[in-house]
Scaffold this motif. Sequence first.
Motif, short mmCIF file in Angstrom:
data_model
loop_
_atom_site.label_atom_id
_atom_site.label_comp_id
_atom_site.label_asym_id
_atom_site.label_seq_id
_atom_site.Cartn_x
_atom_site.Cartn_y
_atom_site.Cartn_z
N ASN A 50 9.43 0.94 7.97
CA ASN A 50 10.34 0.12 7.17
C ASN A 50 9.91 0.13 5.70
O ASN A 50 8.73 -0.02 5.38
CB ASN A 50 10.35 -1.32 7.68
CG ASN A 50 11.05 -1.44 9.02
OD1 ASN A 50 11.89 -0.61 9.37
ND2 ASN A 50 10.70 -2.47 9.78
N GLY A 51 10.91 0.31 4.84
CA GLY A 51 10.64 0.27 3.41
C GLY A 51 10.10 1.55 2.81
O GLY A 51 9.81 1.60 1.62
N VAL A 52 9.94 2.59 3.63
CA VAL A 52 9.43 3.87 3.14
C VAL A 52 10.55 4.90 3.18
O VAL A 52 11.19 5.08 4.23
CB VAL A 52 8.23 4.35 3.98
CG1 VAL A 52 7.74 5.72 3.49
CG2 VAL A 52 7.10 3.34 3.94
N ASP A 53 10.80 5.56 2.07
CA ASP A 53 11.80 6.61 2.02
C ASP A 53 11.34 7.77 2.90
O ASP A 53 10.24 8.31 2.68
CB ASP A 53 11.95 7.09 0.57
CG ASP A 53 13.02 8.18 0.41
OD1 ASP A 53 13.56 8.66 1.43
OD2 ASP A 53 13.29 8.55 -0.75
N ARG A 80 -0.18 5.19 8.30
CA ARG A 80 0.20 4.09 9.18
C ARG A 80 0.11 4.53 10.64
O ARG A 80 0.64 5.58 11.02
CB ARG A 80 1.62 3.63 8.88
CG ARG A 80 2.14 2.51 9.79
CD ARG A 80 3.58 2.16 9.47
NE ARG A 80 4.16 1.24 10.43
CZ ARG A 80 4.39 -0.06 10.21
NH1 ARG A 80 4.08 -0.57 9.03
NH2 ARG A 80 4.94 -0.82 11.14
N GLU A 220 -2.45 0.09 8.72
CA GLU A 220 -2.32 1.05 7.64
C GLU A 220 -3.65 1.19 6.91
O GLU A 220 -4.28 0.19 6.58
CB GLU A 220 -1.22 0.63 6.66
CG GLU A 220 0.17 0.61 7.29
CD GLU A 220 1.25 0.17 6.32
OE1 GLU A 220 0.98 0.12 5.10
OE2 GLU A 220 2.37 -0.12 6.79
N ASP A 256 0.50 7.20 -2.04
CA ASP A 256 0.38 5.91 -2.71
C ASP A 256 -0.67 6.11 -3.79
O ASP A 256 -0.85 7.22 -4.27
CB ASP A 256 0.00 4.84 -1.67
CG ASP A 256 0.33 3.43 -2.13
OD1 ASP A 256 0.44 3.20 -3.34
OD2 ASP A 256 0.46 2.54 -1.26
#
Length: 288
Positions: A50-53, A80, A220, A256
């Motif tokens: 979720n929230g990761v392209d 993750r 993660e 990141d």
Amino acid sequence: MTERSDESDGGAARVLASVGAARADARAQSALVSEWMPYLPAAQTPYPPNGVDPDALTWAETVAPGGYTHLRVARGTRIRFDDPTGDACAHLVLFNAVEPGERLNVADTQKIPWQAYLGEGHPLLSGDGRVLATIVADTSERHDAFCGTSSDAWNERRYGDAAPEGPSPSGRGLLELAATKHGLERRDLPPSISLFQGVRVDDDGGFAWQGSAGAGGSVEILAELPLIVLVANVPHPLDPRTDYIVGALRVHAWRDRATDARDPRFARTPELRRAYLNTIAYAEAAGL
């Protein structure tokens, strides 16, 4: 001479036909898909975090029960791990990909943060005083930095078999296979940590089995240096269940940034600040 030429031509034709058949068979196999294969490209994963392209993903894979995986990742990569069934157990070993002689040191991982239990914010240190990775998110909180993984001898006594291709491979055996993919040998493997199956220390000094937090847990980690990541997904050696029980493990990674002075964890303790400073100085000097 003509007869020999005919025989030669016939042999060549047979060889060409055989090669053509082999090529056709190989290309037909390429259409087959296993749920345990890496997703290539990684954006094709059916389980993007979720929230990761999805297009930002650099690694996506579902590791089979009793399977293993490995990859070299860049500094600043966020990895993750997901336990969809509550039965996964990720036995993890890390190496500095630039100098693999630097590797996870479980004793220092417990000592430097003054905490033996792994969780969010916990650094995973090498024996050189540098942070290889940091646990930056954790919904499971059931992990182990005491027992390591299972050995061949342990699994043979308990399950009757430990062969990597058998029904109950050992964690150590699978990590050895993963290590060879990066030019590493058995003697290069340090003790591992385990994610998703917890152990605590009793008042009498013995180990108390906690097991899983249930289906849906995730952890993660953030690579603070370029890493070789080895993972074996096998039952924890203290799992009291008599059968060889382990669930699928999902792995996703994306780029990141490594920890720096902007992050609260950087200076949470004097020891952590020093470890992060050591890591950053090493990385900058090496142009990483």
